[in-house]
Design a protein around this motif. Structure first.
Motif, PDB file in Angstrom:
ATOM      1  N   GLY A 305       0.275 -49.716 -25.625  1.00  0.00           N
ATOM      2  CA  GLY A 305       0.926 -49.850 -24.330  1.00  0.00           C
ATOM      3  C   GLY A 305       2.439 -49.941 -24.436  1.00  0.00           C
ATOM      4  O   GLY A 305       2.989 -50.448 -25.420  1.00  0.00           O
ATOM      5  N   ALA A 306       3.104 -49.433 -23.414  1.00  0.00           N
ATOM      6  CA  ALA A 306       4.559 -49.552 -23.318  1.00  0.00           C
ATOM      7  C   ALA A 306       4.877 -50.832 -22.560  1.00  0.00           C
ATOM      8  O   ALA A 306       4.659 -50.904 -21.339  1.00  0.00           O
ATOM      9  CB  ALA A 306       5.135 -48.338 -22.608  1.00  0.00           C
ATOM     10  N   THR A 428       2.076 -50.364 -19.661  1.00  0.00           N
ATOM     11  CA  THR A 428       1.729 -49.072 -19.085  1.00  0.00           C
ATOM     12  C   THR A 428       1.254 -48.110 -20.173  1.00  0.00           C
ATOM     13  O   THR A 428       1.476 -48.331 -21.364  1.00  0.00           O
ATOM     14  CB  THR A 428       2.940 -48.457 -18.352  1.00  0.00           C
ATOM     15  N   MET A 429       0.625 -47.040 -19.732  1.00  0.00           N
ATOM     16  CA  MET A 429       0.149 -46.011 -20.642  1.00  0.00           C
ATOM     17  C   MET A 429       1.340 -45.353 -21.332  1.00  0.00           C
ATOM     18  O   MET A 429       2.369 -45.092 -20.696  1.00  0.00           O
ATOM     19  CB  MET A 429      -0.645 -44.966 -19.850  1.00  0.00           C
ATOM     20  N   PRO A 430       1.228 -45.072 -22.637  1.00  0.00           N
ATOM     21  CA  PRO A 430       2.334 -44.387 -23.307  1.00  0.00           C
ATOM     22  C   PRO A 430       2.472 -42.950 -22.813  1.00  0.00           C
ATOM     23  O   PRO A 430       1.568 -42.408 -22.175  1.00  0.00           O
ATOM     24  CB  PRO A 430       1.924 -44.426 -24.784  1.00  0.00           C
ATOM     25  N   ASP A 537      -4.341 -42.554 -16.827  1.00  0.00           N
ATOM     26  CA  ASP A 537      -3.901 -43.925 -17.036  1.00  0.00           C
ATOM     27  C   ASP A 537      -5.120 -44.775 -17.396  1.00  0.00           C
ATOM     28  O   ASP A 537      -5.895 -45.171 -16.531  1.00  0.00           O
ATOM     29  CB  ASP A 537      -3.229 -44.463 -15.779  1.00  0.00           C
ATOM     30  N   LEU A 538      -5.277 -45.069 -18.683  1.00  0.00           N
ATOM     31  CA  LEU A 538      -6.462 -45.777 -19.185  1.00  0.00           C
ATOM     32  C   LEU A 538      -6.093 -47.088 -19.860  1.00  0.00           C
ATOM     33  O   LEU A 538      -6.921 -47.672 -20.556  1.00  0.00           O
ATOM     34  CB  LEU A 538      -7.205 -44.870 -20.187  1.00  0.00           C
ATOM     35  N   ILE A 539      -4.889 -47.570 -19.659  1.00  0.00           N
ATOM     36  CA  ILE A 539      -4.385 -48.693 -20.430  1.00  0.00           C
ATOM     37  C   ILE A 539      -5.214 -49.962 -20.264  1.00  0.00           C
ATOM     38  O   ILE A 539      -5.262 -50.811 -21.156  1.00  0.00           O
ATOM     39  CB  ILE A 539      -2.907 -48.965 -20.086  1.00  0.00           C
ATOM     40  N   ALA A 540      -5.922 -50.108 -19.143  1.00  0.00           N
ATOM     41  CA  ALA A 540      -6.692 -51.332 -18.907  1.00  0.00           C
ATOM     42  C   ALA A 540      -8.135 -51.214 -19.395  1.00  0.00           C
ATOM     43  O   ALA A 540      -8.915 -52.151 -19.212  1.00  0.00           O
ATOM     44  CB  ALA A 540      -6.688 -51.678 -17.419  1.00  0.00           C
ATOM     45  N   GLU A 561       1.842 -42.003 -29.647  1.00  0.00           N
ATOM     46  CA  GLU A 561       2.813 -40.915 -29.670  1.00  0.00           C
ATOM     47  C   GLU A 561       2.093 -39.622 -30.031  1.00  0.00           C
ATOM     48  O   GLU A 561       0.901 -39.622 -30.403  1.00  0.00           O
ATOM     49  CB  GLU A 561       3.927 -41.198 -30.680  1.00  0.00           C
ATOM     50  N   ASP A 562       2.818 -38.537 -29.964  1.00  0.00           N
ATOM     51  CA  ASP A 562       2.289 -37.217 -30.281  1.00  0.00           C
ATOM     52  C   ASP A 562       2.483 -36.942 -31.769  1.00  0.00           C
ATOM     53  O   ASP A 562       3.615 -36.901 -32.258  1.00  0.00           O
ATOM     54  CB  ASP A 562       3.027 -36.168 -29.441  1.00  0.00           C
TER      55      ASP A 562
END
Length: 573
Positions: A305-306, A428-430, A537-540, A561-562
């Motif tokens: 997460g960011a 938040t989602m990266p 958005d899957l951060i949770a 990251e990519d």
């Protein structure tokens, strides 16, 4: 500290990231199940802090000695090993999403008069050491005028395909072949299905071929693992299983004068196209429940997460209760002692709150240390985030419409608890995420999509990231790397024959997702790049590992990251 032995769930390990880098990038999350190494952002963790596991029954695994050992209900089968071309290999964590039943009673007890096996024509059996750590029995046919055998009646068959298996001790020389035969009757026609094995070299005879789909013999050191699959379409009733200590002579001739003895154990009959993990039985059939394995959502959010700025002020209580409001009832008190918050419930609830403007729908990580008694933490007057107790407490929650605070309460009369180091950040989602997973899978060609799903990270059917193996139409093992956001899906795929069905099929998959593209790789070969409309958005949410299929997962890595094309290649070779 246990490194590289694959002996089980380990305590936290030091410096686990070095060998997991690709393209110079360290994973944010590492689950190296074969080495017993688990980490988030370079910090070592224990298995139980990074993964959630469930199974409602006992199960079995193969340990580093090649022994089949029981694992209690609720405990993960880490440290599992598999046999590859006669060599025992540390493989990782064994996970089967579907339960299985061994229909044979007394799977490792073939004693006459003390087991479910009946003996015909003076067949005999005596205990004879162990095979793979299990009690083994020497079954013997010493009649020179007819075949003798052991027999068991088996009921409960309702499927179309069953796999029978057993362990057979190797011999330097043998006067006979060992045989296991299953007799079934379909519409008045009798069928003998089974296998006859040479215990010296593991070779098979062409005997009892009716309705047999496949037969295999695998080298396992001092013994053979033997299995065969039969079709049972149209069958109903009771199946007869027969053990022949001397099914044929050493040349393969079916001579009733042949005598001989063989040592066996671990007999199993289960509804499956390939062997399932061993299930020990006594007087009746035994069922092993399916398993689930998921990444702890708090640990994952912390890893990828960011994080936003800190929301809590004076979370270490260095300035006493500044910034906080005492909401204790009569008989309760919130105070600071030795730099820690003390919530003392003498005869009434003790509480402390800091009012914070939380944005409804946003995801937050709340963490703090606690000692002494227990309590409850709230995001609004009547909306609990969860309970807390001694130790580090971590929560990932989505702010409710009425969320306006972080409230700490001790509701237990005549107790006191202490709290310190309260921190709250939005997460938040990266902008991009990359995932690599490797291991072994056992599967059949089901002519269907999603035959095996090694990894899925999902909010709902319209928002998810997952890897799914297809055997649809002519595909034998095509991996689809899927991303779906707000109902719009994109996928990158390997060739249709990238994998072939079988037992413990090795796989190395990696896939990268950005806001505009998705690409995958299998065993060093990359797919084409497919465009995306957005990154879901899957951060949770907690990703599920091995959610569909029978797998042993060796390693899981996630980057925030990519890792780009070169990273995909490096991660899968």
């Amino acid at each position: 500290m246990i490194l590289g032995l694959g002996l089980g769930v380990c305590a936290a390990q030091a410096s686990p990231v070095a060998r997991s880098r690709v393209a110079g990038l360290a994973p944010a999350l590492i689950g190296d199940f074969a080495a017993g190494v688990y980490a988030v952002n370079g910090g070592a963790m224990a298995f139980a802090d990074l993964f959630a596991f469930s199974r409602l029954s006992a199960a079995w695994k193969v340990n580093a000695l090649g022994h089949i050992t029981p694992v209690p209900a609720g405990e993960a089968r880490t440290g599992h090993h598999i046999w590859q071309n006669g060599t025992l290999v540390p493989a990782g964590i064994s996970v089967s999403s579907v339960g299985a039943t061994n229909l044979f009673a007394d799977s490792q007890n073939q004693i006459n008069g003390a087991s479910a096996w009946s003996f015909s024509a003076s067949a005999s059996s005596v205990a004879n050491g162990t095979l793979a750590g299990l009690p083994a029995f020497e079954v013997s046919d010493q009649r020179s005028d007819l075949h003798t055998h052991l027999e068991q009646q088996v009921s409960g068959l309702s499927g179309d395909t069953y796999c029978a298996s057993f362990l057979l001790a190797k011999q330097d020389a043998a006067t006979s072949h060992f045989g296991l035969r299953l007799h079934q009757s379909v519409s008045g026609t009798s069928y003998h299905c089974g296998m006859s094995v040479n215990a010296v070299d593991g070779s098979l005879l062409s005997l009892w071929d009716a309705r047999v789909v496949e037969r295999q013999v695998e080298d396992r050191g001092d013994h053979w693992f033997c299995w065969f699959v039969i079709g049972t379409t149209g069958f109903s009733g009771v199946l007869t299983a027969q053990i022949f200590p001397a099914s044929t002579d050493a040349t393969g001739a079916s001579d009733p004068e042949t005598t001989g003895e063989h040592t066996i154990t671990a007999l199993q009959l289960a509804e499956a196209r390939h062997p399932t993990g061993y299930i020990s039985t006594d007087a009746s059939a035994v069922t092993v429940a399916g398993e689930t394995l998921s990444v702890n959502h708090v640990a994952l959010a912390r890893a990828v997460g960011a994080p936003g700025p800190e929301f809590v002020s004076n979370g270490d209580f260095a300035d006493g209760l500044t910034g906080w409001t005492d909401t204790s009832e009569a008989g309760g008190l919130a105070s600071v002692s030795d730099g820690e918050l003390v919530l003392a419930n003498d005869t009434g609830a003790a509480g402390l709150v800091q009012f914070i403007g939380l944005n409804p729908g946003d995801v937050y990580i709340l963490e703090f240390d606690a000692s002494g008694g227990s309590g409850t933490v709230y995001q609004a007057e009547s909306i609990s985030i969860g309970g807390f107790g001694p130790g580090r407490n971590s929560y990932l929650f989505t702010a409710d419409m009425s969320a306006n605070q972080i409230g700490l309460r001790n509701l237990t009369t005549a107790t006191s608890c202490r709290v310190d180091n309260v921190t709250l950040r939005q997460v938040t989602m990266p902008a991009a995420v990359s995932i690599a997973i490797e291991g072994y899978m056992t599967y059949e060609d089901e002519d269907a999509f999603a035959t095996v799903i090694p990894f899925v990270w999902s909010e709902d059917t319209g928002n998810r990231i997952r890897a799914e193996l297809s055997t649809n139409t002519t595909s034998t093992g095509q991996m689809f790397f899927v991303s779906k956001a707000d109902g719009v899906q994109a996928a990158a795929a390997t060739s249709g024959d990238d994998k072939a069905p079988g037992v413990d099929v090795p796989f190395r998959y990696a896939f990268r997702h950005t806001a505009s593209s998705i690409q995958g790789a299998s065993d060093g070969a990359t797919t084409s790049v497919s465009p995306l409309s957005a990154l879901p958005d899957l951060i949770a949410r907690s990703p599920d590992v091995a959610s569909i299929g029978n797998m042993t997962v060796t390693r899981l890595r996630i980057w925030a990251e990519d890792i780009e094309d070169a990273g995909l290649v490096e991660a899968t070779i």
